[in-house]
Scaffold this active site. Structure first.
Site, PDB file in Angstrom:
ATOM      1  CE  LYS A  13       2.885 -20.514 -63.651  1.00  0.00           C
ATOM      2  NZ  LYS A  13       3.748 -21.374 -62.811  1.00  0.00           N
ATOM      3  NE  ARG A  88       5.589 -15.046 -60.742  1.00  0.00           N
ATOM      4  CZ  ARG A  88       5.776 -15.895 -61.756  1.00  0.00           C
ATOM      5  NH1 ARG A  88       5.210 -15.668 -62.911  1.00  0.00           N
ATOM      6  NH2 ARG A  88       6.512 -16.951 -61.604  1.00  0.00           N
ATOM      7  NE  ARG A 127      11.193 -25.462 -66.622  1.00  0.00           N
ATOM      8  CZ  ARG A 127      10.415 -24.525 -66.074  1.00  0.00           C
ATOM      9  NH1 ARG A 127       9.137 -24.455 -66.410  1.00  0.00           N
ATOM     10  NH2 ARG A 127      10.913 -23.689 -65.211  1.00  0.00           N
ATOM     11  NE  ARG A 160      12.517 -20.906 -66.643  1.00  0.00           N
ATOM     12  CZ  ARG A 160      11.253 -20.703 -66.255  1.00  0.00           C
ATOM     13  NH1 ARG A 160      10.253 -21.110 -67.025  1.00  0.00           N
ATOM     14  NH2 ARG A 160      10.980 -20.092 -65.127  1.00  0.00           N
ATOM     15  NE  ARG A 171      11.421 -20.197 -60.546  1.00  0.00           N
ATOM     16  CZ  ARG A 171      11.500 -21.199 -61.424  1.00  0.00           C
ATOM     17  NH1 ARG A 171      12.616 -21.902 -61.528  1.00  0.00           N
ATOM     18  NH2 ARG A 171      10.475 -21.483 -62.192  1.00  0.00           N
TER      19      ARG A 171
HETATM   20  P1  AP5 Z   1       5.920 -26.154 -66.913  1.00  0.00           P
HETATM   21  O1  AP5 Z   1       4.684 -26.339 -67.707  1.00  0.00           O
HETATM   22  O2  AP5 Z   1       7.105 -25.572 -67.572  1.00  0.00           O
HETATM   23  O3  AP5 Z   1       5.560 -25.391 -65.533  1.00  0.00           O
HETATM   24  P2  AP5 Z   1       5.218 -23.855 -65.250  1.00  0.00           P
HETATM   25  O4  AP5 Z   1       4.092 -23.837 -64.273  1.00  0.00           O
HETATM   26  O5  AP5 Z   1       5.047 -23.111 -66.516  1.00  0.00           O
HETATM   27  O6  AP5 Z   1       6.546 -23.452 -64.459  1.00  0.00           O
HETATM   28  P3  AP5 Z   1       7.461 -22.153 -64.585  1.00  0.00           P
HETATM   29  O7  AP5 Z   1       8.785 -22.513 -63.981  1.00  0.00           O
HETATM   30  O8  AP5 Z   1       7.462 -21.622 -65.972  1.00  0.00           O
HETATM   31  O9  AP5 Z   1       6.693 -21.188 -63.628  1.00  0.00           O
HETATM   32  P4  AP5 Z   1       7.196 -19.869 -63.008  1.00  0.00           P
HETATM   33  O10 AP5 Z   1       5.925 -19.243 -62.637  1.00  0.00           O
HETATM   34  O11 AP5 Z   1       8.186 -20.047 -61.927  1.00  0.00           O
HETATM   35  O12 AP5 Z   1       8.048 -19.199 -64.182  1.00  0.00           O
HETATM   36  P5  AP5 Z   1       7.779 -17.963 -65.145  1.00  0.00           P
HETATM   37  O13 AP5 Z   1       8.452 -18.236 -66.417  1.00  0.00           O
HETATM   38  O14 AP5 Z   1       6.367 -17.573 -65.143  1.00  0.00           O
HETATM   39  O15 AP5 Z   1       6.311 -27.594 -66.298  1.00  0.00           O
HETATM   40  C1  AP5 Z   1       7.471 -27.748 -65.490  1.00  0.00           C
HETATM   41  C2  AP5 Z   1       8.129 -29.113 -65.762  1.00  0.00           C
HETATM   42  O16 AP5 Z   1       7.260 -30.152 -65.307  1.00  0.00           O
HETATM   43  C3  AP5 Z   1       8.389 -29.396 -67.253  1.00  0.00           C
HETATM   44  O17 AP5 Z   1       9.571 -30.111 -67.412  1.00  0.00           O
HETATM   45  C4  AP5 Z   1       7.178 -30.256 -67.669  1.00  0.00           C
HETATM   46  O18 AP5 Z   1       7.508 -31.137 -68.729  1.00  0.00           O
HETATM   47  C5  AP5 Z   1       6.873 -31.016 -66.367  1.00  0.00           C
HETATM   48  N1  AP5 Z   1       5.447 -31.269 -66.183  1.00  0.00           N
HETATM   49  C6  AP5 Z   1       4.398 -30.445 -66.496  1.00  0.00           C
HETATM   50  N2  AP5 Z   1       3.221 -31.025 -66.171  1.00  0.00           N
HETATM   51  C7  AP5 Z   1       3.548 -32.247 -65.620  1.00  0.00           C
HETATM   52  C8  AP5 Z   1       2.772 -33.316 -65.076  1.00  0.00           C
HETATM   53  N3  AP5 Z   1       1.417 -33.259 -65.030  1.00  0.00           N
HETATM   54  N4  AP5 Z   1       3.427 -34.407 -64.609  1.00  0.00           N
HETATM   55  C9  AP5 Z   1       4.798 -34.478 -64.638  1.00  0.00           C
HETATM   56  N5  AP5 Z   1       5.582 -33.501 -65.151  1.00  0.00           N
HETATM   57  C10 AP5 Z   1       4.955 -32.397 -65.633  1.00  0.00           C
HETATM   58  O19 AP5 Z   1       8.576 -16.796 -64.357  1.00  0.00           O
HETATM   59  C11 AP5 Z   1       9.974 -16.828 -64.273  1.00  0.00           C
HETATM   60  C12 AP5 Z   1      10.483 -15.571 -63.582  1.00  0.00           C
HETATM   61  O20 AP5 Z   1      10.112 -14.413 -64.337  1.00  0.00           O
HETATM   62  C13 AP5 Z   1       9.946 -15.292 -62.171  1.00  0.00           C
HETATM   63  O21 AP5 Z   1      10.663 -15.995 -61.185  1.00  0.00           O
HETATM   64  C14 AP5 Z   1      10.133 -13.770 -62.076  1.00  0.00           C
HETATM   65  O22 AP5 Z   1      11.478 -13.448 -61.824  1.00  0.00           O
HETATM   66  C15 AP5 Z   1       9.782 -13.318 -63.487  1.00  0.00           C
HETATM   67  N6  AP5 Z   1       8.341 -13.023 -63.623  1.00  0.00           N
HETATM   68  C16 AP5 Z   1       7.454 -13.656 -64.459  1.00  0.00           C
HETATM   69  N7  AP5 Z   1       6.224 -13.151 -64.309  1.00  0.00           N
HETATM   70  C17 AP5 Z   1       6.307 -12.184 -63.365  1.00  0.00           C
HETATM   71  C18 AP5 Z   1       5.357 -11.315 -62.746  1.00  0.00           C
HETATM   72  N8  AP5 Z   1       4.054 -11.347 -63.077  1.00  0.00           N
HETATM   73  N9  AP5 Z   1       5.809 -10.436 -61.803  1.00  0.00           N
HETATM   74  C19 AP5 Z   1       7.120 -10.372 -61.458  1.00  0.00           C
HETATM   75  N10 AP5 Z   1       8.057 -11.194 -61.990  1.00  0.00           N
HETATM   76  C20 AP5 Z   1       7.661 -12.084 -62.927  1.00  0.00           C
HETATM   77 MG    MG Z   2       6.069 -21.496 -67.428  1.00  0.00          MG
END
Ligand code: AP5
Ligand code: MG
Ligand code: ZN
Length: 217
Positions: A13, A88, A127, A160, A171
């Site tokens: 994402k 979410r 990552r 992270r 997660r």
């Molecule tokens: P990346 O692009 O970083 O993936 P992402 O989908 O952004 O993954 P996240 O870990 O950020 O998602 P998340 O939803 O768990 O975390 P968030 O920060 O929102 O890519 C991942 C890796 O893969 C990278 O190394 C990249 O280089 C590689 N990659 C990408 N594309 C690729 C491809 N095509 N091929 C190969 N490699 C690739 O949330 C974190 C925490 O915050 C949650 O757990 C929760 O505690 C809290 N939180 C956030 N939002 C909410 C909400 N709405 N409600 C409640 N809690 C929330």
């Molecule tokens: Mg992200």
């Protein structure tokens, strides 16, 4: 364009949002990034969110809805935005509908990036993120030219705390239980489209642009 990016942890994402920001010149609104930014500044919001993030749980809806409402009210979101990681839960989806109705806007599309679990775990444990500019790398799939140093700005790369394998598994489970029901929610509203995220980042980006505009980038 008012776009919502969905997908499990590690689906890409953030990676795709960065490319969409360049193409469409609209802000990237990531609730995860907002929480991590607040934590870096040691604000009460950041410290509260950390308790949940570190164990792979969701931050309570009330808190998350509040910060999203504040962010979407800023003037840069008037012409469009890319929402990443919100909503979410069904409760958050209902709250978002209310916010958008008040703003007098509608989502154009909900894009779900789908990747099998067995690919997500290595993506997350490998990552690395730039401390200074937030650029995202992967030790194997997108390595920096020099280990631990950002190609773009020379900043230091970090891992992270929620990218440990045990937390990643939690997660993924939380995603399955709490976030996956949103697929049906947006299908019923005719906004939903699914993208195969298990391809190169360029191929995923092309498919997203095609689903948004009907045209190849
Ligand atoms: P990346 O692009 O970083 O993936 P992402 O989908 O952004 O993954 P996240 O870990 O950020 O998602 P998340 O939803 O768990 O975390 P968030 O920060 O929102 O890519 C991942 C890796 O893969 C990278 O190394 C990249 O280089 C590689 N990659 C990408 N594309 C690729 C491809 N095509 N091929 C190969 N490699 C690739 O949330 C974190 C925490 O915050 C949650 O757990 C929760 O505690 C809290 N939180 C956030 N939002 C909410 C909400 N709405 N409600 C409640 N809690 C929330
Ligand atoms: Mg992200
Ligand atoms: Zn950097």
């Amino acid at each position: 364009m008012y776009l919502l990016l969905m997908g499990p942890p590690g689906a890409g994402k953030g990676t795709q949002a960065a490319k969409l920001v360049e193409r469409y010149d609209i802000p990237h609104v990531s609730t995860g990034d907002i929480f991590r930014g607040a934590l870096q500044e040691r604000t009460p919001l950041g410290l509260e969110a950390k308790r949940y993030m570190d164990v792979g749980a969701l931050v309570p809806d009330q808190v998350t809805v509040g910060i999203t409402r504040e962010r979407l009210a800023k003037s840069d979101c008037i012409g469009g935005f890319i929402l990443d990681g919100f909503p979410r839960t069904l409760q958050q989806a209902h709250s978002l509908d209310q916010m958008l109705a008040k703003m007098g806007i509608r989502l154009n599309k909900v894009v779900n990036i789908v990747v099998p679990d067995q690919e997500l775990i290595p993506r997350l444990t490998g990552r690395r993120i730039c401390q200074s500019c937030g650029a995202t790398y992967h030790m194997e799939f997108r390595p920096p030219a020099q280990p631990s140093i950002c190609d773009r700005c020379g900043g230091e790369l970090y891992q992270r705390t929620d990218d440990q394998e045990e937390t990643v598994r939690e997660r993924l489970e939380v995603y399955r239980l709490q976030t996956q029901p949103l697929i049906q929610y947006y299908q019923e509203r005719d906004l939903y489209s699914e993208i195969n995220g298990a391809q190169s980042t360029e191929a995923v980006f092309r498919d997203i642009v095609v689903s948004l505009t009907g045209e190849e980038p």
